[in-house]
Scaffold this motif. Structure first.
Motif, PDB file in Angstrom:
ATOM      1  N   GLU A  35      14.996  -1.157  13.961  1.00  0.00           N
ATOM      2  CA  GLU A  35      16.005  -0.848  12.949  1.00  0.00           C
ATOM      3  C   GLU A  35      15.668   0.464  12.242  1.00  0.00           C
ATOM      4  O   GLU A  35      14.546   0.668  11.805  1.00  0.00           O
ATOM      5  CB  GLU A  35      16.065  -1.997  11.933  1.00  0.00           C
ATOM      6  N   GLN A  81      11.606  -2.416   2.923  1.00  0.00           N
ATOM      7  CA  GLN A  81      10.573  -3.449   2.854  1.00  0.00           C
ATOM      8  C   GLN A  81      11.151  -4.851   3.073  1.00  0.00           C
ATOM      9  O   GLN A  81      10.555  -5.669   3.763  1.00  0.00           O
ATOM     10  CB  GLN A  81       9.845  -3.380   1.505  1.00  0.00           C
ATOM     11  N   SER A  82      12.330  -5.107   2.498  1.00  0.00           N
ATOM     12  CA  SER A  82      12.905  -6.454   2.603  1.00  0.00           C
ATOM     13  C   SER A  82      13.328  -6.790   4.031  1.00  0.00           C
ATOM     14  O   SER A  82      13.306  -7.945   4.435  1.00  0.00           O
ATOM     15  CB  SER A  82      14.105  -6.595   1.664  1.00  0.00           C
ATOM     16  N   ARG A  83      13.680  -5.757   4.795  1.00  0.00           N
ATOM     17  CA  ARG A  83      14.164  -5.990   6.162  1.00  0.00           C
ATOM     18  C   ARG A  83      13.113  -5.654   7.209  1.00  0.00           C
ATOM     19  O   ARG A  83      13.358  -5.815   8.404  1.00  0.00           O
ATOM     20  CB  ARG A  83      15.418  -5.156   6.409  1.00  0.00           C
ATOM     21  N   ASN A  84      11.957  -5.139   6.757  1.00  0.00           N
ATOM     22  CA  ASN A  84      10.921  -4.741   7.703  1.00  0.00           C
ATOM     23  C   ASN A  84      11.457  -3.683   8.673  1.00  0.00           C
ATOM     24  O   ASN A  84      11.198  -3.741   9.877  1.00  0.00           O
ATOM     25  CB  ASN A  84      10.411  -5.963   8.479  1.00  0.00           C
ATOM     26  N   SER A  85      12.222  -2.733   8.150  1.00  0.00           N
ATOM     27  CA  SER A  85      12.810  -1.667   8.979  1.00  0.00           C
ATOM     28  C   SER A  85      11.706  -0.760   9.523  1.00  0.00           C
ATOM     29  O   SER A  85      10.598  -0.721   8.986  1.00  0.00           O
ATOM     30  CB  SER A  85      13.808  -0.852   8.168  1.00  0.00           C
ATOM     31  N   ASP A  86      12.022  -0.006  10.575  1.00  0.00           N
ATOM     32  CA  ASP A  86      10.985   0.741  11.302  1.00  0.00           C
ATOM     33  C   ASP A  86      11.024   2.252  11.089  1.00  0.00           C
ATOM     34  O   ASP A  86      10.088   2.946  11.483  1.00  0.00           O
ATOM     35  CB  ASP A  86      11.130   0.463  12.804  1.00  0.00           C
ATOM     36  N   THR A 136       5.374   3.776   4.642  1.00  0.00           N
ATOM     37  CA  THR A 136       4.877   2.861   5.670  1.00  0.00           C
ATOM     38  C   THR A 136       5.656   3.007   6.973  1.00  0.00           C
ATOM     39  O   THR A 136       5.271   2.405   7.974  1.00  0.00           O
ATOM     40  CB  THR A 136       4.996   1.398   5.195  1.00  0.00           C
ATOM     41  N   VAL A 137       6.754   3.759   6.950  1.00  0.00           N
ATOM     42  CA  VAL A 137       7.532   3.971   8.170  1.00  0.00           C
ATOM     43  C   VAL A 137       7.763   5.475   8.366  1.00  0.00           C
ATOM     44  O   VAL A 137       7.752   6.241   7.398  1.00  0.00           O
ATOM     45  CB  VAL A 137       8.897   3.240   8.122  1.00  0.00           C
TER      46      VAL A 137
END
Length: 281
Positions: free
Chosen positions: A158, A238-243, A272-273
């Motif tokens: 994502e 962060q809530s969706r753990n997107s990339d 973080t991404v």
């Protein structure tokens, strides 16, 4: 034609990590990777009036050290990334990094720049090193992808694309985003941060155009109300753990308000991404 990717390196772990990420991200495409190292001379400062000349002992020693480090780097990469679709080139340059990058982009017809977020001298508390921020802000000839320190590659599921719909879109400025999405079957989540519930007529038109351009890749539209934009992006990712985050680097739009270091520090954004800065066409 092969895709041409520029990876500046100071031979730090962070730069190596960014290189590995790029090689994995583009594993399916024929690519030429240009590794650029800007070497320094120990006794040279900007106050020195005499520039060291190629051929001088100090200059050749510094260049030789850069070239030796490249041999080790390529051996390491080829050990773990033996991909017949990829070829490697190295450039050792005595120059300012920004100038060396611009020259390489022009001379080698570079499609994309990939950088680590910090170099060997990265100060703690500063998420993006100044070189990365400058590159994302100043390079207009091609997109820049910033890869956070120690991030291991995983296939992006994502990508978050923040927008205010205030400007029109073009296929040209979104083609790298769409290419990555198609390569890895990645979804694109378009996010609009607003305190208003309705879009203007122009915004609706721009949203419809974006919807048309993104046909062919999985995508969806999201509205996040009453949110500080920078915090909103952080929370959404962060809530969706997107990339990945991708944005169009329009002058005076998101870049200065979200990704500049003072605000990044202020909101505690962790980087973080990877962040892909696309260019306004």
């Amino acid at each position: 034609m092969d895709k041409r990717i520029l990876i500046p390196t100071d031979f730090s772990k962070n730069a190596l990590n960014a290189a590995r990420y790029a090689l994995d991200l583009y594993t399916k495409l024929n690519c030429e990777f240009y590794f650029l190292n800007v070497f320094r001379l120990t006794n040279y400062t900007t106050n020195t009036l005499i520039l060291p000349e190629p051929g001088s002992a100090e200059y050749e020693a510094a260049k030789g050290a850069s070239e030796e480090a490249f041999i080790k780097l390529l051996d390491m990469l080829e050990l773990h990334h033996d991909n017949p679709k990829h070829s490697y080139h190295t450039i050792s340059s005595f120059n300012f990094l920004s100038e060396a990058m611009k020259q390489t982009i022009d001379n080698k017809d570079i499609d994309l720049v990939v950088m680590g977020t910090q170099g060997a001298t990265g100060a703690k508390g500063i998420i993006f090193g100044s070189n990365t921020v400058n590159a994302m802000e100043k390079i207009r000839e091609c997109p820049v992808l910033a890869v956070p320190d120690e991030l291991r590659f995983s296939i992006p599921k994502e990508i978050v694309f923040p927008t205010n719909y205030k400007s029109s879109f073009s296929r040209k400025e979104l083609n790298y985003l769409i290419e990555i999405a198609k390569m890895h079957n990645t979804s694109i989540r378009v996010v609009y941060f607003t305190k208003k519930t309705t879009l203007t007529e122009d915004q609706e038109k721009h949203k419809q155009l974006l919807d048309d351009i993104l046909q062919g890749v999985d995508h969806s539209f999201h509205t996040v109300p009453d949110k500080d934009v920078a915090q909103g992006i952080t929370s959404f990712v962060q809530s969706r753990n997107s990339d990945m985050i991708a944005f169009i680097n329009k002058k005076h739009f998101l870049f200065n308000s979200i990704f500049s270091r003072p605000l990044v520090k202020e909101i505690g954004y962790d980087a973080t991404v990877p962040i892909l800065a696309l260019n306004e066409s």
